[in-house]
Write an enzyme that holds these catalytic residues in place. Sequence first.
Site, short mmCIF file in Angstrom:
data_model
loop_
_atom_site.label_atom_id
_atom_site.label_comp_id
_atom_site.label_asym_id
_atom_site.label_seq_id
_atom_site.Cartn_x
_atom_site.Cartn_y
_atom_site.Cartn_z
N TYR A 1 0.86 -1.19 0.00
CA TYR A 1 0.00 0.00 0.00
C TYR A 1 0.89 1.24 0.00
O TYR A 1 1.80 1.35 0.83
CB TYR A 1 -0.91 -0.01 1.23
CG TYR A 1 -1.78 1.21 1.38
CD1 TYR A 1 -2.82 1.44 0.50
CD2 TYR A 1 -1.57 2.12 2.40
CE1 TYR A 1 -3.65 2.55 0.64
CE2 TYR A 1 -2.38 3.23 2.56
CZ TYR A 1 -3.41 3.45 1.67
OH TYR A 1 -4.22 4.55 1.82
N ASP B 1 9.28 2.33 -0.83
CA ASP B 1 8.33 3.01 0.04
C ASP B 1 8.68 2.62 1.48
O ASP B 1 8.40 1.52 1.92
CB ASP B 1 6.90 2.57 -0.30
CG ASP B 1 5.85 3.26 0.56
OD1 ASP B 1 6.20 3.79 1.64
OD2 ASP B 1 4.67 3.24 0.18
N LYS C 1 5.88 8.85 8.83
CA LYS C 1 5.68 8.31 10.17
C LYS C 1 6.79 8.71 11.14
O LYS C 1 6.71 9.76 11.76
CB LYS C 1 5.48 6.79 10.11
CG LYS C 1 4.23 6.39 9.30
CD LYS C 1 3.93 4.93 9.39
CE LYS C 1 2.76 4.54 8.49
NZ LYS C 1 1.46 5.07 8.90
#
Length: 432
Positions: free
Chosen positions: A146, A241, A269
Site C-alpha cells: 500500500y 516506500d 511516520k
Amino acid sequence: MSSAADPNQILFERACAVIPGGVNSPVRAFKAVGGTPRFIQRANGPYFWDAAGRRYIDYIGSWGPMILGHGHPAVVEAVQRAVTEGFSYGAPTEREIELAEAILALMPSMEMVRLVSSGTEAAMSALRLARGATGRKTIIKFEGCYHGHADALLVKAGSGLATFGNPTSAGVPPEVVQHTLVLEYNNLAELEQAFALHGPDIACLMIEAIAGNMNFVRATPEFARRCRELCTQHGALLVFDEVMTGFRVGLHGAQGVLGIKPDLTVLGKVIGGGMPLAAFGGPRAIMEQLAPLGPVYQAGTLSGNPVATACGLATLKEIAKPGFYESLGTRTRQLVDGLRSVAAAEGVPFSADSEGGMFGFFLMESLPQNYATVMTTDNARFNRLFHGLLERGVYIAPALYEAGFVSAAHGEQDIDETIAAAREIFGALARG
C-alpha cells in the site's frame, strides 16, 4: 457498564452523524473485527487511555511514528518551544534544513530530500518524479503493498482497502490506472516477465521492501536484489516506500537491512515523530527535476511545517543514540518469541516475525510470502484474538492486514502482561 453508557459508543454515534463511518481513516472503524472503536483521550509512554478511562498497552503507536513512546520529554520540549515561535509561516526555516540534513546523514541513498505532509503525498510525488525523470508512463507495484490513496496506486491495494475486501476504489477511472502493473510479491517469474514485456516503458518499480500493509511480509533477499538489477538493466527507477519501515526497522531503514540502494525513497511516520510530516528523496540529478529547478511540479502549503519539523528532528536525535535499535529489537523479539511460545504450548497455529520495532504475526503454521497467502488467514480466529486482547487491556491493530509496533517505552512488564493475556486467549482458541 452497559454499552448504552459506554462513552466510546456515545462518541462513535456522534461521529457517525458527521464523519463518514465515524472515522477519518477506514481501518480505525473496527469494521473488520466488529465492535465499537476506542476513542483515545490521552497517551503516555507505551499506553493510551480511552474515553471510558481504560488503559491499553499500545502496539499500533499511531501506526508506527511513536517509536519513542508517547510524550517523550525531549520531543515534547522541542514541540512546545516551536509552538511558541509560530505554527506555520509559508516561508522557509532553518529547521527544515536541519531535518533534511539529519535524514540524508542516515539514508546514504539520498542526496537531496523534499519534505511534505503525508505518506500518500510523498508516494504520489515520487511517482510523478519517476515518470518525469524517465519520460515513461508504466509503473510496477505489488499486490498487498500500500502506497497511499493516490489514484494511480489504488490497484488491488492492501491495508484498509483489503480489510473491506475491495480490490480497487470507486471513483478511480480505468484510464488512470491503465499504466499500473500489479504483480505478486516475491514472485520472481512474474517480475522477470513484466520487465521482458514492458521494460522500455517502465518508469519505476515501487515496493515496500518489508511490507506492513499485509501484516508483516519480507521481500526475500533474492527478490529484492532482482528488483534492483532489473530496474538498472532497463533504465527504470527503483522506489522504496519506507513510510512505515524508515527508521522503524533500523537506523537506515529496510534498505539498510537488505543492503540495497534504491533510486528514490519515500519516508513518513517516524520522521515526523507523530506530527504530519513525510518526505521523498534520492540522488541530486533526479531530485533537481523538481520545481523550482526542473519541470516536475510539486508543492504544499504546510510542507516543512515548523512544529512538525521540531518534532521530527527531536525524534531522529533520540533514535540515533548508540544502542537504541539493539534495545528496541531485543524488546520486540521478546514479544514475538513469547507469543510464539504460548501459541505452541496451546497447539494454536502461529507464526511471527520482526525487525527493529516492527512485528507481525499470522494464525498459520508458516510465514506467508505474498498477499494471496495472507488472505487465507482465519479471520474469525483473529477477531477473537483481537477482542480477547482488547478486553485484557492490550491494543493491537483492528485488522489482520496490519503490522504492529513496539516502542522504546515498552518495558518487560508490558511484554509479560501481553504474553499472559495471549496465553489465555490461545487456550480458549484451542478449546474451540
